[in-house]
Scaffold this motif. Structure first.
Motif, PDB file in Angstrom:
ATOM      1  N   SER A  16      31.653  50.552  36.739  1.00 26.02           N
ATOM      2  CA  SER A  16      32.712  49.647  36.282  1.00 26.02           C
ATOM      3  C   SER A  16      33.194  48.778  37.437  1.00 26.02           C
ATOM      4  CB  SER A  16      33.886  50.439  35.697  1.00 26.02           C
ATOM      5  OG  SER A  16      33.495  51.144  34.551  1.00 26.02           O
ATOM      6  N   GLY A  17      33.390  49.398  38.601  1.00 25.84           N
ATOM      7  CA  GLY A  17      33.831  48.652  39.778  1.00 25.84           C
ATOM      8  C   GLY A  17      32.837  47.598  40.204  1.00 25.84           C
ATOM      9  N   ALA A  18      31.553  47.946  40.193  1.00 21.52           N
ATOM     10  CA  ALA A  18      30.514  46.976  40.580  1.00 21.52           C
ATOM     11  C   ALA A  18      30.484  45.803  39.608  1.00 21.52           C
ATOM     12  CB  ALA A  18      29.154  47.668  40.643  1.00 21.52           C
ATOM     13  N   ALA A  19      30.609  46.092  38.312  1.00 16.88           N
ATOM     14  CA  ALA A  19      30.595  45.025  37.304  1.00 16.88           C
ATOM     15  C   ALA A  19      31.807  44.110  37.464  1.00 16.88           C
ATOM     16  CB  ALA A  19      30.562  45.626  35.902  1.00 16.88           C
ATOM     17  N   MET A  20      32.968  44.706  37.686  1.00 21.82           N
ATOM     18  CA  MET A  20      34.185  43.899  37.866  1.00 21.82           C
ATOM     19  C   MET A  20      34.104  43.065  39.133  1.00 21.82           C
ATOM     20  SD  MET A  20      37.551  46.038  36.738  1.00 21.82           S
ATOM     21  CE  MET A  20      38.588  44.835  37.545  1.00 21.82           C
ATOM     22  N   TYR A  21      33.681  43.688  40.237  1.00 22.08           N
ATOM     23  CA  TYR A  21      33.643  42.964  41.511  1.00 22.08           C
ATOM     24  C   TYR A  21      32.681  41.781  41.453  1.00 22.08           C
ATOM     25  CZ  TYR A  21      33.951  41.995  46.457  1.00 22.08           C
ATOM     26  OH  TYR A  21      34.172  41.368  47.654  1.00 22.08           O
ATOM     27  N   ALA A  22      31.581  41.947  40.743  1.00 17.31           N
ATOM     28  CA  ALA A  22      30.613  40.855  40.619  1.00 17.31           C
ATOM     29  C   ALA A  22      31.243  39.619  39.980  1.00 17.31           C
ATOM     30  CB  ALA A  22      29.406  41.317  39.801  1.00 17.31           C
ATOM     31  N   ARG A  23      32.254  39.813  39.131  1.00 18.92           N
ATOM     32  CA  ARG A  23      32.912  38.707  38.424  1.00 18.92           C
ATOM     33  C   ARG A  23      34.243  38.298  39.043  1.00 18.92           C
ATOM     34  NH1 ARG A  23      31.462  42.330  33.851  1.00 18.92           N
ATOM     35  NH2 ARG A  23      33.652  42.937  33.799  1.00 18.92           N
ATOM     36  N   ASP A  24      34.699  39.004  40.067  1.00 16.45           N
ATOM     37  CA  ASP A  24      36.046  38.811  40.617  1.00 16.45           C
ATOM     38  C   ASP A  24      36.048  37.788  41.754  1.00 16.45           C
ATOM     39  OD1 ASP A  24      38.597  38.981  41.688  1.00 16.45           O
ATOM     40  OD2 ASP A  24      38.662  41.160  41.635  1.00 16.45           O
ATOM     41  N   GLU A  25      36.092  36.534  41.384  1.00 16.13           N
ATOM     42  CA  GLU A  25      36.063  35.458  42.385  1.00 16.13           C
ATOM     43  C   GLU A  25      37.323  35.421  43.239  1.00 16.13           C
ATOM     44  OE1 GLU A  25      33.264  33.909  43.046  1.00 16.13           O
ATOM     45  OE2 GLU A  25      32.362  35.010  41.379  1.00 16.13           O
ATOM     46  N   ALA A  26      38.476  35.806  42.672  1.00 13.09           N
ATOM     47  CA  ALA A  26      39.730  35.781  43.434  1.00 13.09           C
ATOM     48  C   ALA A  26      39.685  36.774  44.588  1.00 13.09           C
ATOM     49  CB  ALA A  26      40.912  36.075  42.515  1.00 13.09           C
ATOM     50  N   LYS A  28      37.057  38.089  46.000  1.00  9.38           N
ATOM     51  CA  LYS A  28      36.038  37.661  46.973  1.00  9.38           C
ATOM     52  C   LYS A  28      36.542  36.501  47.824  1.00  9.38           C
ATOM     53  CE  LYS A  28      32.728  37.954  43.673  1.00  9.38           C
ATOM     54  NZ  LYS A  28      31.421  37.777  43.043  1.00  9.38           N
ATOM     55  N   ALA A  29      37.288  35.568  47.238  1.00  5.68           N
ATOM     56  CA  ALA A  29      37.813  34.424  47.991  1.00  5.68           C
ATOM     57  C   ALA A  29      38.795  34.869  49.069  1.00  5.68           C
ATOM     58  CB  ALA A  29      38.474  33.428  47.047  1.00  5.68           C
ATOM     59  N   MET A  30      39.530  35.949  48.809  1.00  7.79           N
ATOM     60  CA  MET A  30      40.462  36.488  49.811  1.00  7.79           C
ATOM     61  C   MET A  30      39.742  37.297  50.880  1.00  7.79           C
ATOM     62  SD  MET A  30      43.766  37.985  47.760  1.00  7.79           S
ATOM     63  CE  MET A  30      42.876  39.464  47.281  1.00  7.79           C
ATOM     64  N   GLY A  31      38.481  37.587  50.649  1.00  7.89           N
ATOM     65  CA  GLY A  31      37.752  38.446  51.569  1.00  7.89           C
ATOM     66  C   GLY A  31      38.006  39.913  51.290  1.00  7.89           C
ATOM     67  N   ALA A  32      38.572  40.224  50.116  1.00  3.73           N
ATOM     68  CA  ALA A  32      38.843  41.616  49.744  1.00  3.73           C
ATOM     69  C   ALA A  32      37.546  42.275  49.295  1.00  3.73           C
ATOM     70  CB  ALA A  32      39.886  41.680  48.632  1.00  3.73           C
ATOM     71  N   VAL A  33      37.324  43.477  49.769  1.00  2.65           N
ATOM     72  CA  VAL A  33      36.114  44.237  49.480  1.00  2.65           C
ATOM     73  C   VAL A  33      36.510  45.542  48.802  1.00  2.65           C
ATOM     74  CG1 VAL A  33      34.154  45.442  50.531  1.00  2.65           C
ATOM     75  CG2 VAL A  33      34.893  43.234  51.440  1.00  2.65           C
ATOM     76  N   LEU A  34      35.787  45.905  47.773  1.00  2.00           N
ATOM     77  CA  LEU A  34      35.992  47.197  47.116  1.00  2.00           C
ATOM     78  C   LEU A  34      35.330  48.257  47.995  1.00  2.00           C
ATOM     79  CD1 LEU A  34      37.005  48.797  44.668  1.00  2.00           C
ATOM     80  CD2 LEU A  34      34.812  48.312  43.566  1.00  2.00           C
ATOM     81  N   ALA A  35      36.150  49.026  48.705  1.00  2.00           N
ATOM     82  CA  ALA A  35      35.640  50.008  49.667  1.00  2.00           C
ATOM     83  C   ALA A  35      35.336  51.350  49.024  1.00  2.00           C
ATOM     84  CB  ALA A  35      36.652  50.195  50.798  1.00  2.00           C
ATOM     85  N   ASP A  36      36.105  51.706  47.984  1.00  2.00           N
ATOM     86  CA  ASP A  36      35.912  53.002  47.337  1.00  2.00           C
ATOM     87  C   ASP A  36      36.510  52.931  45.940  1.00  2.00           C
ATOM     88  OD1 ASP A  36      35.145  55.662  47.032  1.00  2.00           O
ATOM     89  OD2 ASP A  36      36.845  56.470  48.151  1.00  2.00           O
ATOM     90  N   LEU A  67      46.318  41.506  47.109  1.00  6.34           N
ATOM     91  CA  LEU A  67      45.445  42.611  47.509  1.00  6.34           C
ATOM     92  C   LEU A  67      45.814  43.881  46.736  1.00  6.34           C
ATOM     93  CD1 LEU A  67      43.201  43.786  49.311  1.00  6.34           C
ATOM     94  CD2 LEU A  67      44.994  44.269  51.016  1.00  6.34           C
ATOM     95  N   ALA A  68      47.103  44.181  46.656  1.00 11.79           N
ATOM     96  CA  ALA A  68      47.557  45.359  45.914  1.00 11.79           C
ATOM     97  C   ALA A  68      47.191  45.237  44.438  1.00 11.79           C
ATOM     98  CB  ALA A  68      49.067  45.536  46.078  1.00 11.79           C
ATOM     99  N   ASP A  69      47.371  44.056  43.887  1.00 19.49           N
ATOM    100  CA  ASP A  69      47.063  43.821  42.475  1.00 19.49           C
ATOM    101  C   ASP A  69      45.572  44.007  42.203  1.00 19.49           C
ATOM    102  OD1 ASP A  69      47.738  43.002  39.775  1.00 19.49           O
ATOM    103  OD2 ASP A  69      46.888  41.039  40.260  1.00 19.49           O
ATOM    104  N   SER A  70      44.737  43.590  43.124  1.00 23.17           N
ATOM    105  CA  SER A  70      43.292  43.784  42.952  1.00 23.17           C
ATOM    106  C   SER A  70      42.929  45.258  42.957  1.00 23.17           C
ATOM    107  CB  SER A  70      42.515  43.043  44.050  1.00 23.17           C
ATOM    108  OG  SER A  70      42.577  41.649  43.845  1.00 23.17           O
ATOM    109  N   ALA A  71      43.487  46.015  43.894  1.00 25.95           N
ATOM    110  CA  ALA A  71      43.209  47.458  43.928  1.00 25.95           C
ATOM    111  C   ALA A  71      43.689  48.113  42.634  1.00 25.95           C
ATOM    112  CB  ALA A  71      43.886  48.102  45.145  1.00 25.95           C
ATOM    113  N   PHE A  72      44.858  47.721  42.168  1.00 25.07           N
ATOM    114  CA  PHE A  72      45.405  48.206  40.901  1.00 25.07           C
ATOM    115  C   PHE A  72      44.442  47.901  39.751  1.00 25.07           C
ATOM    116  CE2 PHE A  72      48.284  46.377  37.431  1.00 25.07           C
ATOM    117  CZ  PHE A  72      48.406  47.555  36.711  1.00 25.07           C
ATOM    118  N   ALA A  73      43.935  46.682  39.702  1.00 23.52           N
ATOM    119  CA  ALA A  73      43.015  46.288  38.627  1.00 23.52           C
ATOM    120  C   ALA A  73      41.759  47.151  38.612  1.00 23.52           C
ATOM    121  CB  ALA A  73      42.633  44.808  38.777  1.00 23.52           C
ATOM    122  N   PHE A  74      41.200  47.408  39.779  1.00 22.73           N
ATOM    123  CA  PHE A  74      39.991  48.231  39.831  1.00 22.73           C
ATOM    124  C   PHE A  74      40.289  49.671  39.426  1.00 22.73           C
ATOM    125  CE2 PHE A  74      38.406  44.592  42.115  1.00 22.73           C
ATOM    126  CZ  PHE A  74      37.087  44.547  41.700  1.00 22.73           C
TER     127      PHE A  74
END
Length: 150
Positions: A16-26, A28-36, A67-74
Motif C-alpha cells: 500500500s505504501g509503495a503504491a501511494m508513494y508512487a502517486r504522491d507528487e507532493a 516527492k516534491a518536498m524530498g520526503a521519503v517513506l522510510a518505514d 511532512l507530518a500529514d504525509s506520514a499520517f496519510a501513509f
C-alpha cells in the motif's frame, strides 16, 4: 494483469505504501521519503532546504505540517483501505533549521468503523521533538491497491 494483494498485514502495508508513494507528487516534491511502514504506522524523512525557510530563517510551520500529514496519510492507508484526513492539529515545539534531517513517525492510536486517530511526532536528527500532530482519518471506501486477494 494486476499483481496479487498480500495477505499478511506487514506485506500489505508495504505494498500500500509503495503504491501511494508512487502517486504522491507532493511528498516527492518536498524530498520526503517513506522510510518505514507497517500496519498502522509510517515513518517519513526529509531534509530542510533553503526554500522551506520562513522569514525568520527557520523551517516554515507549513512544511513541518506537510511532512507530518504525509506520514499520517501513509499510516492511515497502511491497511489498504482508502482513507483521508477528516481533521488534524499540530503543536509546534521547536524550530527546524536549514539542513536538519527531519523524521515524522505516525502511530495509529485507535481505529473503529470509518474513523481512526493517529499521532505523529516530528523530530530532528538529535532526537529533539519539533512538532506533535494528531490526525483523524475517515475511510472513504475502496482500497489503495487492487481488490484481488492472494
Amino acid at each position: 494483469m494486476t499483481a496479487p494483494i498480500p495477505d499478511d498485514p506487514a506485506s500489505l502495508a508495504r505494498a500500500s505504501g509503495a503504491a501511494m508513494y508512487a502517486r504522491d507528487e507532493a511528498s516527492k516534491a518536498m524530498g520526503a521519503v517513506l522510510a518505514d511502514i507497517g500496519p498502522g504506522f509510517a515513518t517519513m524523512t526529509m531534509t530542510v532546504r533553503r526554500d522551506m525557510l520562513n522569514g525568520y530563517g527557520t523551517c516554515h510551520g507549513g512544511t513541518l505540517f506537510a511532512l507530518a500529514d504525509s506520514a499520517f496519510a501513509f499510516a492511515c492507508n497502511s491497511h489498504n483501505e482508502a482513507a483521508v484526513a477528516a481533521g488534524c492539529s499540530i503543536e509546534f515545539l521547536r524550530a527546524g533549521r536549514e539542513g536538519d534531517r527531519l523524521t515524522a513517525t505516525a502511530v495509529e492510536r485507535a481505529r473503529s468503523g470509518k474513523s481512526g486517530i493517529y499521532d505523529v511526532t516530528v523530530s530532528n536528527a538529535a532526537g529533539e521533538v519539533l512538532a506533535l500532530f494528531r490526525g483523524k482519518s475517515l475511510k472513504v471506501g475502496g482500497s489503495v491497491i487492487g481488490t484481488e486477494r492472494v
